[in-house]
Design an enzyme around this catalytic site. Sequence first.
Site, short mmCIF file in Angstrom:
data_model
loop_
_atom_site.label_atom_id
_atom_site.label_comp_id
_atom_site.label_asym_id
_atom_site.label_seq_id
_atom_site.Cartn_x
_atom_site.Cartn_y
_atom_site.Cartn_z
N ASP A 171 -33.84 -14.75 15.26
CA ASP A 171 -34.99 -14.50 14.26
C ASP A 171 -34.44 -14.91 12.81
O ASP A 171 -33.85 -15.53 12.65
CB ASP A 171 -35.49 -13.07 14.65
CG ASP A 171 -37.06 -12.86 14.40
OD1 ASP A 171 -37.28 -13.20 13.19
OD2 ASP A 171 -37.61 -12.46 15.06
N HIS A 266 -39.12 -10.14 9.46
CA HIS A 266 -39.48 -10.40 10.62
C HIS A 266 -38.48 -10.14 11.61
O HIS A 266 -38.90 -9.40 12.55
CB HIS A 266 -39.97 -11.86 10.75
CG HIS A 266 -40.76 -12.47 11.88
ND1 HIS A 266 -40.06 -12.62 13.46
CD2 HIS A 266 -42.13 -12.42 12.27
CE1 HIS A 266 -40.96 -13.04 14.18
NE2 HIS A 266 -42.05 -12.99 13.63
N SER A 590 -45.43 -11.88 17.94
CA SER A 590 -43.90 -11.63 17.72
C SER A 590 -43.61 -10.18 17.89
O SER A 590 -42.63 -9.87 18.19
CB SER A 590 -43.61 -12.00 16.41
OG SER A 590 -43.47 -13.46 16.38
#
Length: 978
Positions: A171, A266, A590
């Site tokens: 990520d 994220h 996600s």
Amino acid sequence: MLTTVLAALSLPLATTATAAPAAAPIADSATGTYLVTLADEPLVSYDGGVGDLAATKPAEGGKLDVASTDAKRYRTHLTDRQTRVAKKVGATVRQHFAITTNTFSARLDARQLVRLAHTGSVVHIAPDRFHYATDDRNSTDFLELSGRKGLWKALGGTAEAGKGIVIGDIDTGIWPENPSLDAPALSSRKPGPKDRHRPYRVGTTTVMHKADGGTFKGTCQTGDSFTAAACNEKVVSARYFGRAWFDAVPESNRAGYVSPRDSQGHGTHTASTAAGNANVRATVGGQDLGTVSGVAPAATIAVYKALWQSKDGQADGGLTSDIVAAIDQAVADGVDVINYSLGGTFESAYNDPAQVALRNAAAAGVFVATAAGNSGPGASSLANTAPWTTTVAAGTIASHTGTVTLGNGASYTGISTTVHRQVGPAPLVLGSAVRVADTVDIYADYCMPDSLDPARAAGKIVVCERGVNGRADKSAEVKRAGGIGLVLVNPGDESEDGDLHSVPTVHLDHADATPVRTYAATSGATAVLTEGGTSDVYPQVAGFSSRGPSLVANGDLLKPDITAPGATILAAVSPDGNHGHDFDYYSGTSMATPHIAGLAALYLSEHPAWSPMSIKSAMMTTATPTKTADGRTSDDAFAQGAGEVDARAMLRPGLVYDSGERDWLAYLEGSGVDTGTGVEAIDPSDLNYPSIAIGDLFGKQTVTRTVTATAAGTYRARVGIPGIRATVSPSVLRFSHPGQKRTFTVTLDVTTAPAGRVDTGSLTWTSGRTTVHSPIVVTPQTVRAPAEIKGSGSSGSTGFSVTPATSTLTATAYGPVSSPATEGTLTRMQEIAYDAEIPSGTRASQITVRFDAAEDTITGLLWGNKVGGVLQDVQVAVPDSDGTVTITVPHPTADALFVSLVAMGTDDETVTRYTYQANHITADSPVTGKATVTPERARVIPGVPTDLTAAWSGIPADARSSAWIEYANGAGTVLTLN
């Protein structure tokens, strides 16, 4: 999820009613960075056979040991071979990959690519592609993990839930100081019998003895604002991979940290969702948001940063080669689970380098959870669809709600995490009504930076349109201008999101947006914002969650696999990218994916020897249906897969459908992918999968499955699907002990089900209170016909046979189309490229290139799909004996086809003439001549071949013409003339 923008297809254009001019070459070149995959197996799947090099493939249930002498020798063999292949075409290797894929990356031009395609050891070439990040009220409560009767309690509490398991998160990195990731510092003290899974340091290496008996070995890679002390007993390893991204993005446009540190949020969100600490108090700006927990709070996290941030935002993300490097390293380190919250606007092919690496990771025993994509609710919008990964859709949980009450008495409920006390009554205005004098209306309606006038906006509730800039940036602009509240409205069918805003905000859907806009535009409009309101039915599949069917699978594999919470999920983030917040609400597949990754960690902690596919099966066959908006049970398998994951039930599956590397290779062979392994092909619908899918159910078909018992019992089958006679044989399965296997068949015979329409049903095995549920999705088809037929001359006809599945056969001819050809010449050092833009509604596209080359000249072309001007894939085509290359694409999904022509003579003086032609067949294409098919409609006997005749006249004899013969369900046959 992270959106993968692959490399290539153009912008859709309207169909023109006039003859197309001859094509002009474009400035684009095929030159770029590519990943070249060679035939020899990588370390995780090599079982010997190359000279005296011993096998490196781990034993069943074992993990790869990259530090062994045999592994080092074979790895050197692979990388040396990669270097030699690259050197043969005058290229230099940029990165070597040998663990999960035998691949190298290099910068290559068209001539080198054509020469590589003629190299026997090269099995696949792919462009290096960008990957981008997109974007019960507590998901762990919703999954029934917490509480006195929760799964954590049953597993021994949060201190034991996931212990001994390492989750690798590929990520944007990690913010290790967050309370969700707090843990004791790593020390050199070795663990004892009571803390055998505690990680420790040996020099710069982190060592952890895992639940499966293997050993994880990682490191804390230092860099910008990231020292070795950033890792701890929770974040046990952190690495970054950016070589390709650094090559592609100039230093002047790079933002963030050249280290594992997360500048966006994220990666921190996904990692902490999967394995963050339990019961962490989440506060933002003094506001208490409650507690958050990772799904597997006792598991550890290994960080593999492969996604990056640019200053202009245009180069945010990562390239395929960096992602493959991250996967390679994760498997080498010894992770048990990979969380892959990445995806794409274009479905990845099975032989995409990242998908190949994930396949070999799964073959090495690593459970891989992948995001379905955020391009819903349109059909066939999925990203990761390979059978060796678990593809996760996003579901809703109980909403954080807020209500907008207008001065006219109407009220509308939306999503809100920031309205905690009444706001107003206050004036309600559109952004354009309070704009600064030199700003256009639309700019202010979107509440763009510095668009609102404080003298006009102060004390007001502002209506802002979603889009263009960030949602939280809109509330920041309202606050800057003195506004006291925000009503965020969707201009289209999009999600409602619970962002942490700078002012109290309610986010409304498209239907409610229109009356609010209309009222806000009236004189004297007012509104009140209040906390709460009626929550939507849950769990539903979120509107943004990508849907099937999978185009790559041709409908023979159901994707997504399963649904997990993915809407308005609160978790840790990087304060750098989130207005200084340590926690925030994110939505996306996600966010759903790490829930499944965390649940897999819980499973492996209890059953460390279980295969990735057995765990996936246990999750799928115990899942429960999601809901529709009106509260009914959903049967939309292309949205939910098997349904919403049931964390408690998954540990008691009864039966599992397992598969491994040879099964996947047989599936690939049956899907038309040449694996070069010699594994015999199977019908793709026969892959031993927990769901059943047939994209082309022609009359009658039998599929085979094998189940493995997790407990003794007698299971009875119940099967049903509307309009289809379904039979299970045997219908009773008896198991005397765990581990016993039984094989059965399911025969599906179309009776009244309409052709060309998706039909859904299910198969359920029941033993006492245990049920094993599998969705069935089939599409009855109307006809089987050849993909292409050929003819020659200005007029003529040709016969061909089709086999109908119904009693009525229809066939319609479109075209013929003969676009003007472009003539040109190629020298040895020249590459000429074209973009064949595809009109909207194109039935088929056909590119024809004719080379007039000397006998000793090598000619060929590269072609691929372009989307948004970016090349998505690349293929090499060589001429036939007449010097002609024909590329035919039925039902093209790209914006354009990129075609690059190459000729390589014996010297620099060699000149090769060519003609290039692009025919696109639409319903209203300008035609040249006439094409017909007879009969156009006929009564026929289902299953019996029927003869048709295609005829043409008035066709130019010296140019290629293309026609399309379409049948009732949209399938068709290309008629290639001259």
